[in-house]
Design a protein around this motif. Sequence first.
Motif, mmCIF file in Angstrom:
data_model
loop_
_atom_site.group_PDB
_atom_site.id
_atom_site.type_symbol
_atom_site.label_atom_id
_atom_site.label_comp_id
_atom_site.label_asym_id
_atom_site.label_seq_id
_atom_site.Cartn_x
_atom_site.Cartn_y
_atom_site.Cartn_z
ATOM 1 N N GLN A 161 40.663 48.549 39.984
ATOM 2 C CA GLN A 161 39.473 49.108 39.341
ATOM 3 C C GLN A 161 38.447 48.025 39.040
ATOM 4 O O GLN A 161 37.239 48.234 39.187
ATOM 5 C CB GLN A 161 39.857 49.839 38.052
ATOM 6 C CG GLN A 161 38.721 50.647 37.431
ATOM 7 C CD GLN A 161 38.186 51.715 38.373
ATOM 8 O OE1 GLN A 161 38.947 52.425 39.022
ATOM 9 N NE2 GLN A 161 36.868 51.828 38.450
ATOM 10 N N TYR A 162 38.930 46.851 38.634
ATOM 11 C CA TYR A 162 38.015 45.732 38.359
ATOM 12 C C TYR A 162 37.176 45.387 39.577
ATOM 13 O O TYR A 162 35.967 45.148 39.475
ATOM 14 C CB TYR A 162 38.810 44.499 37.914
ATOM 15 C CG TYR A 162 37.994 43.227 37.951
ATOM 16 C CD1 TYR A 162 37.152 42.885 36.902
ATOM 17 C CD2 TYR A 162 38.042 42.382 39.073
ATOM 18 C CE1 TYR A 162 36.376 41.731 36.953
ATOM 19 C CE2 TYR A 162 37.265 41.232 39.127
ATOM 20 C CZ TYR A 162 36.440 40.911 38.070
ATOM 21 O OH TYR A 162 35.670 39.780 38.128
ATOM 22 N N THR B 87 32.470 41.500 44.083
ATOM 23 C CA THR B 87 32.998 42.684 44.770
ATOM 24 C C THR B 87 32.338 43.978 44.309
ATOM 25 O O THR B 87 32.301 44.944 45.069
ATOM 26 C CB THR B 87 34.520 42.792 44.570
ATOM 27 O OG1 THR B 87 34.817 42.844 43.158
ATOM 28 C CG2 THR B 87 35.242 41.604 45.194
ATOM 29 N N ASN B 88 31.819 44.033 43.082
ATOM 30 C CA ASN B 88 31.120 45.247 42.631
ATOM 31 C C ASN B 88 29.895 45.509 43.493
ATOM 32 O O ASN B 88 29.625 46.642 43.905
ATOM 33 C CB ASN B 88 30.686 45.112 41.178
ATOM 34 C CG ASN B 88 31.833 45.203 40.185
ATOM 35 O OD1 ASN B 88 31.611 45.271 38.984
ATOM 36 N ND2 ASN B 88 33.072 45.174 40.665
ATOM 37 N N MET C 261 36.623 41.813 51.014
ATOM 38 C CA MET C 261 36.728 42.012 49.567
ATOM 39 C C MET C 261 37.557 40.893 48.940
ATOM 40 O O MET C 261 37.183 40.313 47.908
ATOM 41 C CB MET C 261 37.359 43.371 49.272
ATOM 42 C CG MET C 261 37.641 43.636 47.794
ATOM 43 S SD MET C 261 39.221 42.935 47.206
ATOM 44 C CE MET C 261 40.399 43.844 48.196
ATOM 45 N N ARG C 262 38.681 40.561 49.553
ATOM 46 C CA ARG C 262 39.548 39.515 48.999
ATOM 47 C C ARG C 262 38.828 38.167 48.947
ATOM 48 O O ARG C 262 38.872 37.446 47.948
ATOM 49 C CB ARG C 262 40.810 39.393 49.854
ATOM 50 C CG ARG C 262 41.703 40.618 49.860
ATOM 51 C CD ARG C 262 42.651 40.576 51.040
ATOM 52 N NE ARG C 262 43.469 41.785 51.120
ATOM 53 C CZ ARG C 262 43.937 42.289 52.258
ATOM 54 N NH1 ARG C 262 43.671 41.691 53.413
ATOM 55 N NH2 ARG C 262 44.674 43.385 52.247
ATOM 56 N N GLU C 263 38.163 37.838 50.042
ATOM 57 C CA GLU C 263 37.445 36.570 50.117
ATOM 58 C C GLU C 263 36.293 36.523 49.112
ATOM 59 O O GLU C 263 36.040 35.500 48.472
ATOM 60 C CB GLU C 263 36.920 36.381 51.538
ATOM 61 C CG GLU C 263 36.494 34.978 51.863
ATOM 62 C CD GLU C 263 36.168 34.806 53.335
ATOM 63 O OE1 GLU C 263 35.325 33.939 53.640
ATOM 64 O OE2 GLU C 263 36.736 35.533 54.172
ATOM 65 N N SER D 161 34.059 34.356 44.116
ATOM 66 C CA SER D 161 33.330 34.596 42.861
ATOM 67 C C SER D 161 34.026 33.967 41.666
ATOM 68 O O SER D 161 33.363 33.528 40.721
ATOM 69 C CB SER D 161 33.161 36.107 42.627
ATOM 70 O OG SER D 161 34.388 36.722 42.269
ATOM 71 N N GLN D 162 35.342 33.901 41.682
ATOM 72 C CA GLN D 162 36.073 33.333 40.553
ATOM 73 C C GLN D 162 36.111 31.807 40.605
ATOM 74 O O GLN D 162 35.889 31.131 39.601
ATOM 75 C CB GLN D 162 37.502 33.896 40.519
ATOM 76 C CG GLN D 162 37.571 35.410 40.421
ATOM 77 C CD GLN D 162 36.910 35.970 39.180
ATOM 78 O OE1 GLN D 162 37.386 35.811 38.067
ATOM 79 N NE2 GLN D 162 35.787 36.646 39.367
ATOM 80 N N ILE D 163 36.373 31.250 41.779
ATOM 81 C CA ILE D 163 36.466 29.795 41.897
ATOM 82 C C ILE D 163 35.101 29.136 41.710
ATOM 83 O O ILE D 163 34.970 28.079 41.082
ATOM 84 C CB ILE D 163 37.072 29.401 43.261
ATOM 85 C CG1 ILE D 163 38.543 29.853 43.341
ATOM 86 C CG2 ILE D 163 37.001 27.887 43.463
ATOM 87 C CD1 ILE D 163 39.222 29.531 44.664
ATOM 88 N N ALA D 164 34.047 29.781 42.243
ATOM 89 C CA ALA D 164 32.713 29.173 42.209
ATOM 90 C C ALA D 164 32.147 29.042 40.807
ATOM 91 O O ALA D 164 31.171 28.315 40.599
ATOM 92 C CB ALA D 164 31.749 29.984 43.072
#
Length: 397
Positions: free
Chosen positions: A194-195, A309-310, A324-326, A331-334
């Motif tokens: 969902q996130y 991803t949103n 989507m995975r990439e 988005s999190q690491i950057a």
Amino acid sequence: MERIFKAYGRLLADTDLRFTRYLYEKINWDNRLIVIKGGKGVGKTTMLLQHIKRSFPDVRKALYASLDHIWFATHSILDLAEYHYTHGGTHLFFDEVHKYRGWEREVKNIYDSYPQLHVVVTGSSMLKLEESMVADLSRRHRPYTMEGLSFREYLKLEQVADLPVIPLEALLQNHFMEASQITASVKVLQHFEQYLKTGYYPFYLEEGDGFADRLQQVIDTIISSEIPSVSNIEYDSVYKAKQLLGVLAEQSPYTLNIASLCNTLQVSRNNVLKLIDLMDKAALVRRLYSADGGMKMLTKPEKILFSNTNLMYCLTPNADAGTMRETFLASQIAAAHSLYMPVQGDLVADGRWLFEVGGKGKGFTQIKDIEDSFVVSDNLEIGYGNKIPLWLFGMMY
């Protein structure tokens, strides 16, 4: 002036203190000039109001004003600063400064002329100081950048779990124990799904089924209003930006072919690169340059992903799972590390850690025998060895 104070009072009364963004604790609120940048909708305004509500027993000492308020059509922020200071104010919070032409010069004047005033400004993620002001303000201001919700923050906001931040290096070294502890009490995969679709922007809570429509409005505002407000582009370029976003939505991840884009959009190479640069700075897309590109890094990115991803799901409802995975991992690491596109694998962080992203059954064939390489797998609760579950990277901030 009365309208500014009434708007401030209404917003403050409606501000909820139960959840604050990760950046709140990182900011040194004692600095006299703070600049907070971030994409539209990530929660900058709410954070300012929460700080006022938490930190000022007498809220009259502080004043919040959005610089897109109609009052500023006939008045200046210097007018507001003078009134606030002479009436006992100590702190000013200016929101949406990119909507106010010449804000840098006036903020500098406030800083120099009212040494007892503290100023916090927020603006678009693409905000840049005018060259003539850079030297002056760079010596004075403390900059911060706010990202959208991490998966960790989403779980806290949903009241599922309040989990600690796991820095990247600690995550890579201890992912088995970290994932084991979290999954012992949280069914992470159902929340993670969902996130990915609706959890990056805090306004998902108030929109419900209308989230996609609201996000479309955010995208349109960024392209039609924010980009023109901080760059000298014509209406036709705004239209081309929408076209470019449509092309990327159909083909993300877009391995960049400048000649093809120029032909599709009917614009020059320089204009294509300028549009990509603007949309990257506006937190709509993310450019990935080759890790060994040398000077080419300054001209042409190798791949383009959506910023989160949103956005991807909003513009491409049948989004490719691999993309989507990439997009999520990037988005999190950057948020705290530099990212590049490696020769082998999908992403490399800080020129050191190499990641190959895939599904639960993803193996090491493509990155075998490479030092500091990891497989990042979706639909996996707990990893092993150098195989790490994708969702765990959402704990990094």
